[in-house]
Design a protein around this motif. Structure first.
Motif, mmCIF file in Angstrom:
data_model
loop_
_atom_site.group_PDB
_atom_site.id
_atom_site.type_symbol
_atom_site.label_atom_id
_atom_site.label_comp_id
_atom_site.label_asym_id
_atom_site.label_seq_id
_atom_site.Cartn_x
_atom_site.Cartn_y
_atom_site.Cartn_z
ATOM 1 N N UNK A 3 -38.626 12.165 43.090
ATOM 2 C CA UNK A 3 -38.948 11.175 44.122
ATOM 3 C C UNK A 3 -38.936 9.763 43.538
ATOM 4 N N UNK A 4 -38.212 9.598 42.425
ATOM 5 C CA UNK A 4 -38.170 8.318 41.725
ATOM 6 C C UNK A 4 -37.229 7.311 42.376
ATOM 7 N N UNK A 5 -36.461 7.742 43.362
ATOM 8 C CA UNK A 5 -35.568 6.809 44.048
ATOM 9 C C UNK A 5 -35.506 7.181 45.524
ATOM 10 N N UNK A 6 -35.160 6.207 46.339
ATOM 11 C CA UNK A 6 -35.057 6.419 47.783
ATOM 12 C C UNK A 6 -33.714 7.056 48.104
ATOM 13 N N UNK A 7 -33.704 7.931 49.084
ATOM 14 C CA UNK A 7 -32.464 8.543 49.533
ATOM 15 C C UNK A 7 -32.576 10.044 49.612
ATOM 16 N N UNK A 8 -31.532 10.651 50.107
ATOM 17 C CA UNK A 8 -31.495 12.097 50.280
ATOM 18 C C UNK A 8 -31.370 12.787 48.932
ATOM 19 N N UNK A 9 -32.230 13.733 48.669
ATOM 20 C CA UNK A 9 -32.199 14.542 47.443
ATOM 21 C C UNK A 9 -31.961 15.983 47.858
ATOM 22 N N UNK A 10 -31.060 16.656 47.202
ATOM 23 C CA UNK A 10 -30.764 18.046 47.535
ATOM 24 C C UNK A 10 -30.824 18.857 46.250
ATOM 25 N N UNK A 11 -31.680 19.873 46.238
ATOM 26 C CA UNK A 11 -31.768 20.736 45.063
ATOM 27 C C UNK A 11 -30.642 21.763 45.112
ATOM 28 N N UNK A 12 -30.514 22.521 44.050
ATOM 29 C CA UNK A 12 -29.462 23.525 43.955
ATOM 30 C C UNK A 12 -29.848 24.800 44.694
ATOM 31 N N UNK A 13 -28.841 25.610 45.069
ATOM 32 C CA UNK A 13 -29.107 26.945 45.592
ATOM 33 C C UNK A 13 -29.310 27.871 44.404
ATOM 34 N N UNK A 14 -30.378 28.646 44.423
ATOM 35 C CA UNK A 14 -30.627 29.643 43.383
ATOM 36 C C UNK A 14 -31.051 30.937 44.041
#
Length: 82
Positions: A36-47
């Motif tokens: 959450x260190x920057x603004x914008x959409x973050x998407x994690x990986x599929x596992x």
């Protein structure tokens, strides 16, 4: 996990998803940690979903690495499983 961040957190702040069968013992759901260190959409990986989470479980989103001063805000948190 998808995160639409509205206000930035600290350089080390993250969100992740945990699961539990009893709401006492919580386990990280692998691959769900996002910065959450920057603004914008973050998407994690599929596992792969661990065997312990392939049943009726409780889910929670937890934050870590903040400094108790910066107050990030989030426009959207979504979890997609397949």
């Amino acid at each position: 996990m998808r995160l639409g961040s509205g206000k930035v957190g600290t350089a080390t702040s993250t969100l992740r998803v945990q699961y539990s069968t009893d709401q006492t013992t919580w386990t990280d759901l692998p691959g769900t940690s996002v910065s959450t260190a920057s603004i914008g959409l973050k998407v994690s990986t599929f596992t792969a979903i661990p065997a312990g989470a392939k049943q009726d479980v409780f889910l929670r989103v937890v934050g870590e690495g903040g400094n108790a001063t910066a107050n990030p805000s989030y426009g959207l948190i979504a979890l997609q499983l397949k």
